[in-house]
Design an enzyme around this catalytic site. Structure first.
Site, PDB file in Angstrom:
ATOM      1  N   HIS A   1       0.859  -1.197   0.000  1.00 41.48           N
ATOM      2  CA  HIS A   1       0.000   0.000   0.000  1.00 41.48           C
ATOM      3  C   HIS A   1       0.889   1.240   0.000  1.00 41.48           C
ATOM      4  O   HIS A   1       1.953   1.248   0.613  1.00 41.48           O
ATOM      5  CB  HIS A   1      -0.902   0.019   1.247  1.00 41.48           C
ATOM      6  CG  HIS A   1      -2.093   0.904   1.092  1.00 41.48           C
ATOM      7  ND1 HIS A   1      -2.050   2.247   1.338  1.00 41.48           N
ATOM      8  CD2 HIS A   1      -3.354   0.636   0.677  1.00 41.48           C
ATOM      9  CE1 HIS A   1      -3.235   2.773   1.102  1.00 41.48           C
ATOM     10  NE2 HIS A   1      -4.054   1.828   0.694  1.00 41.48           N
TER      11      HIS A   1
ATOM     12  N   ASP B   1      -7.968  -5.325  -0.093  1.00 39.00           N
ATOM     13  CA  ASP B   1      -8.415  -6.217  -1.173  1.00 39.00           C
ATOM     14  C   ASP B   1      -8.031  -7.672  -0.953  1.00 39.00           C
ATOM     15  O   ASP B   1      -8.525  -8.541  -1.677  1.00 39.00           O
ATOM     16  CB  ASP B   1      -7.828  -5.730  -2.505  1.00 39.00           C
ATOM     17  CG  ASP B   1      -8.403  -4.375  -2.892  1.00 39.00           C
ATOM     18  OD1 ASP B   1      -7.630  -3.447  -3.163  1.00 39.00           O
ATOM     19  OD2 ASP B   1      -9.643  -4.245  -2.865  1.00 39.00           O
TER      20      ASP B   1
HETATM   21  C1  SDX Z   1      -6.211  -0.011  -3.048  1.00 37.27           C
HETATM   22  O1  SDX Z   1      -4.392   4.438  -2.091  1.00 37.27           O
HETATM   23  C2  SDX Z   1      -5.369   3.844  -1.490  1.00 37.27           C
HETATM   24  O2  SDX Z   1      -5.819   4.240  -0.428  1.00 37.27           O
HETATM   25  C3  SDX Z   1      -5.944   2.662  -2.238  1.00 37.27           C
HETATM   26  C4  SDX Z   1      -6.974   1.838  -1.501  1.00 37.27           C
HETATM   27  C5  SDX Z   1      -8.253   2.599  -1.265  1.00 37.27           C
HETATM   28  O3  SDX Z   1      -9.005   2.226  -0.337  1.00 37.27           O
HETATM   29  O4  SDX Z   1      -8.571   3.510  -2.083  1.00 37.27           O
HETATM   30  O5  SDX Z   1      -6.453   1.386  -0.263  1.00 37.27           O
HETATM   31  C6  SDX Z   1      -7.369   0.604  -2.341  1.00 37.27           C
HETATM   32  O6  SDX Z   1      -5.960   0.315  -4.167  1.00 37.27           O
HETATM   33  C7  SDX Z   1      -5.346  -1.003  -2.302  1.00 37.27           C
HETATM   34  C8  SDX Z   1      -4.133  -1.507  -3.151  1.00 37.27           C
HETATM   35  C9  SDX Z   1      -4.627  -2.573  -4.102  1.00 37.27           C
HETATM   36  N1  SDX Z   1      -3.572  -2.980  -5.037  1.00 37.27           N
HETATM   37  C10 SDX Z   1      -2.906  -4.136  -4.909  1.00 37.27           C
HETATM   38  O7  SDX Z   1      -3.094  -4.938  -4.005  1.00 37.27           O
HETATM   39  C11 SDX Z   1      -1.929  -4.411  -6.057  1.00 37.27           C
HETATM   40  C12 SDX Z   1      -0.624  -4.970  -5.493  1.00 37.27           C
HETATM   41  N2  SDX Z   1       0.064  -3.915  -4.762  1.00 37.27           N
HETATM   42  C13 SDX Z   1       1.025  -3.129  -5.475  1.00 37.27           C
HETATM   43  O8  SDX Z   1       0.940  -3.037  -6.843  1.00 37.27           O
HETATM   44  C14 SDX Z   1       1.509  -1.892  -4.709  1.00 37.27           C
HETATM   45  O9  SDX Z   1       1.783  -2.287  -3.430  1.00 37.27           O
HETATM   46  C15 SDX Z   1       0.590  -0.677  -4.671  1.00 37.27           C
HETATM   47  C16 SDX Z   1       0.157  -0.276  -6.030  1.00 37.27           C
HETATM   48  C17 SDX Z   1      -0.602  -0.955  -3.826  1.00 37.27           C
HETATM   49  C18 SDX Z   1       1.385   0.462  -4.023  1.00 37.27           C
HETATM   50  O10 SDX Z   1       2.387   0.784  -4.903  1.00 37.27           O
HETATM   51  P1  SDX Z   1       3.508   1.886  -4.538  1.00 37.27           P
HETATM   52  O11 SDX Z   1       3.191   2.586  -3.289  1.00 37.27           O
HETATM   53  O12 SDX Z   1       3.750   2.693  -5.775  1.00 37.27           O
HETATM   54  O13 SDX Z   1       4.758   0.992  -4.218  1.00 37.27           O
HETATM   55  P2  SDX Z   1       5.747   0.424  -5.301  1.00 37.27           P
HETATM   56  O14 SDX Z   1       5.005  -0.214  -6.448  1.00 37.27           O
HETATM   57  O15 SDX Z   1       6.759   1.469  -5.618  1.00 37.27           O
HETATM   58  O16 SDX Z   1       6.433  -0.767  -4.462  1.00 37.27           O
HETATM   59  C19 SDX Z   1       7.519  -0.508  -3.570  1.00 37.27           C
HETATM   60  C20 SDX Z   1       8.371  -1.778  -3.620  1.00 37.27           C
HETATM   61  C21 SDX Z   1       8.774  -2.172  -5.050  1.00 37.27           C
HETATM   62  O17 SDX Z   1       9.996  -2.873  -4.971  1.00 37.27           O
HETATM   63  P3  SDX Z   1      11.392  -2.066  -5.303  1.00 37.27           P
HETATM   64  O18 SDX Z   1      11.198  -1.453  -6.693  1.00 37.27           O
HETATM   65  O19 SDX Z   1      11.511  -1.022  -4.205  1.00 37.27           O
HETATM   66  O20 SDX Z   1      12.438  -3.133  -5.260  1.00 37.27           O
HETATM   67  O21 SDX Z   1       7.586  -2.885  -3.110  1.00 37.27           O
HETATM   68  C22 SDX Z   1       7.413  -3.844  -4.164  1.00 37.27           C
HETATM   69  C23 SDX Z   1       7.701  -3.139  -5.480  1.00 37.27           C
HETATM   70  O22 SDX Z   1       8.164  -4.066  -6.460  1.00 37.27           O
HETATM   71  N3  SDX Z   1       5.998  -4.277  -4.098  1.00 37.27           N
HETATM   72  C24 SDX Z   1       5.577  -5.523  -4.280  1.00 37.27           C
HETATM   73  C25 SDX Z   1       4.178  -5.468  -4.095  1.00 37.27           C
HETATM   74  N4  SDX Z   1       3.812  -4.215  -3.821  1.00 37.27           N
HETATM   75  C26 SDX Z   1       4.942  -3.477  -3.830  1.00 37.27           C
HETATM   76  N5  SDX Z   1       6.233  -6.669  -4.581  1.00 37.27           N
HETATM   77  C27 SDX Z   1       5.465  -7.787  -4.692  1.00 37.27           C
HETATM   78  N6  SDX Z   1       4.115  -7.816  -4.532  1.00 37.27           N
HETATM   79  C28 SDX Z   1       3.453  -6.681  -4.233  1.00 37.27           C
HETATM   80  N7  SDX Z   1       2.119  -6.709  -4.063  1.00 37.27           N
END
Ligand code: SDX
Length: 432
Positions: free
Chosen positions: A304, A361
């Site tokens: 998140h 989720d």
């Molecule tokens: C919602 O914003 C809100 O409030 C949203 C929400 C709401 O109520 O409105 O809470 C609802 O959208 C919840 C999130 C749902 N999405 C997912 O579950 C999809 C999977 N999660 C990710 O794609 C990610 O965690 C996000 C999109 C939720 C957040 O992305 P960020 O903050 O841009 O973080 P990032 O992608 O830059 O990740 C940081 C690091 C990365 O690694 P490095 O590049 O630093 O090496 O963490 C890793 C990412 O690769 N990472 C994950 C991961 N999520 C982040 N690695 C594996 N699996 C994951 N799920």
């Protein structure tokens, strides 16, 4: 003495005001930055940028705190209903008994949709995704209900029309896509019970409203009702800042929510769990793939932008899985897979170091499956829940004298000044 921040750039020092919120959050006010330094800030994805001041929802991502108008989500999930929470978010206060009754009557009165709107559904391909239909139908409300452009008293009819009709539109999308007759709202049922009845009633087996399942749906939608400046709410605010009508702004919120990184994650989580079950992937293999940068597999429902600890909504949703599954007397093998995934991931260094925890989720799809909601309706369920939050945020943005049309700047990295070359003087291979 108001706090300030000092910035030194190109040997020049400028003093920037610091603003502080009611919970002690601080922001450097950079509104004078460009005119005083010629510089802008750079923050792709706005992870460190405050877009507005807001009185609606407070989150503390480090401590896993979520409050609507100051009330903790845990208390609202335990004691409130979705309609009462919607009233709280939009008006800023809990309704009196009389206000709540009047709101519920309005929501029932407003639940039918214009008969000509039904024709829209018939022209969609059978497998059209309901989120695309919903976004179009809400946008179409501007054309079918122009009289509702006048926003009157506090919890006004326009907001209630959208909140009421989105439920009818969603259920209608499901019924028509499955070739079933449309079930109309019943005046004797509350908001959540009406939705379940519109989804599942049939002449063969009349739907029996179960209070525990209605309660579970209330909690589900309370948990989704608002979440400060998330992607879809930002879309609603940005589009609303051009002073377009509320239906168009809400319609863009639905579209933004559809994405698998945002609200579409609840559908993606179930598809991931089904893939693990179908392909016989071990939990360890799944976690390894999620960590592998060369693999585009992600642990959907994990991570998140704000929460760097367990999403407080996910804790409640996880408990709801057992309650709803025991009520419908069903086991769900995907819940066992989800629980094992959580257990292994939370012990893994990669996830611990990156503060990746289950978000709202991760378990929500299990609850929806237990309620009988089909997978491609999961994000529609999120949208219905988030609607009061979008309305509250749109209302706050469009009535805030401090807010202006959204228009960010950029850092240009393209070609510097170059001249036009007539086509007969251009070299290089033909490209068409
Ligand atoms: C919602 O914003 C809100 O409030 C949203 C929400 C709401 O109520 O409105 O809470 C609802 O959208 C919840 C999130 C749902 N999405 C997912 O579950 C999809 C999977 N999660 C990710 O794609 C990610 O965690 C996000 C999109 C939720 C957040 O992305 P960020 O903050 O841009 O973080 P990032 O992608 O830059 O990740 C940081 C690091 C990365 O690694 P490095 O590049 O630093 O090496 O963490 C890793 C990412 O690769 N990472 C994950 C991961 N999520 C982040 N690695 C594996 N699996 C994951 N799920």
């Amino acid at each position: 003495m108001a706090e300030t921040a000092t910035l030194i750039i190109d040997g020049k020092e400028i003093i920037l005001p610091v603003i502080e919120g009611s919970e002690g959050e601080k922001a450097i006010d950079i509104r004078g930055l460009r005119q005083n330094t010629g510089c802008i800030t750079f923050d792709p994805g706005y992870g460190n940028t405050g877009a507005c001041r807001s009185r609606i929802t407070f989150m503390n991502g480090e401590q896993g705190v979520l409050r609507y108008r100051g009330i903790p989500i845990e208390q609202l999930a335990e004691h409130s209903t979705f309609v009462e929470t919607a009233f709280l978010l939009i008006t800023g206060k809990l309704p009196t008994r009389e206000e709540l009754t009047r709101t519920s009557v309005y929501l029932n009165d407003f639940s039918p949709i214009h008969e000509n709107m039904r024709l829209f559904y018939r022209n969609y391909p059978p497998k059209a995704h309901p989120m695309g239909i919903l976004s179009a139908m809400v946008n179409a409300m501007r054309s079918f209900y122009p009289e509702l452009m006048e926003l009157d008293e506090e919890m006004n009819r326009t907001y209630l029309q959208i909140i009421s009709k989105i439920r009818t539109m969603a259920a209608m999308a499901y019924r028509i896509s499955t070739g079933q007759r449309v079930v109309y709202p019943r005046p004797d049922l509350c908001y959540c019970a009406n939705f379940l009845n519109m989804m599942f009633d049939s002449e063969v087996v009349p739907y029996r409203v179960d209070d525990d399942l209605v309660r579970a749906l209330n909690v589900f939608w309370i948990l989704h009702a608002d979440h400060e400046q998330n992607c879809s709410t930002t879309a609603v605010r940005v589009v609303g800042s051009s002073k377009v009508n509320i239906y168009a702004a809400i319609s863009t919120g639905i579209s933004a929510l559809w994405g698998p990184l945002h609200g579409g994650a609840n559908q993606a989580v179930i598809q991931m769990l089904e893939q693990i079950q179908r392909d016989g992937m071990t939990i360890e293999q799944c976690v390894a793939r999620a960590k592998d940068k060369a693999d585009d597999f992600r642990l959907m429902g994990f991570g998140h932008r704000v929460y760097k600890t367990y999403d407080p909504r996910a804790k409640i949703m996880k408990k709801m899985c057992d309650i709803v599954l025991s009520k419908v007397k069903r086991e769900d093998p995907l819940l066992d897979i989800a629980r094992k995934l959580e257990e292994v991931a939370l012990e893994d260094t990669y996830f611990k170091e990156k503060n990746l925890y289950p978000n709202v989720d991760f378990y929500s799809g299990i609850v929806l499956r237990a309620l009988g909601i089909p997978t491609d309706m999961f994000t529609v369920m999120f949208a219905i829940g988030r609607l009061p939050g979008w309305i509250a945020q749109w209302k706050e943005d469009t009535s805030d004298p401090e807010m202006k049309i959204s228009r960010p700047r950029q850092i240009y990295t393209g070609e510097t000044l170059s001249d036009y070359i007539p086509i007969d003087q251009r070299s290089g291979e033909t490209i068409c």
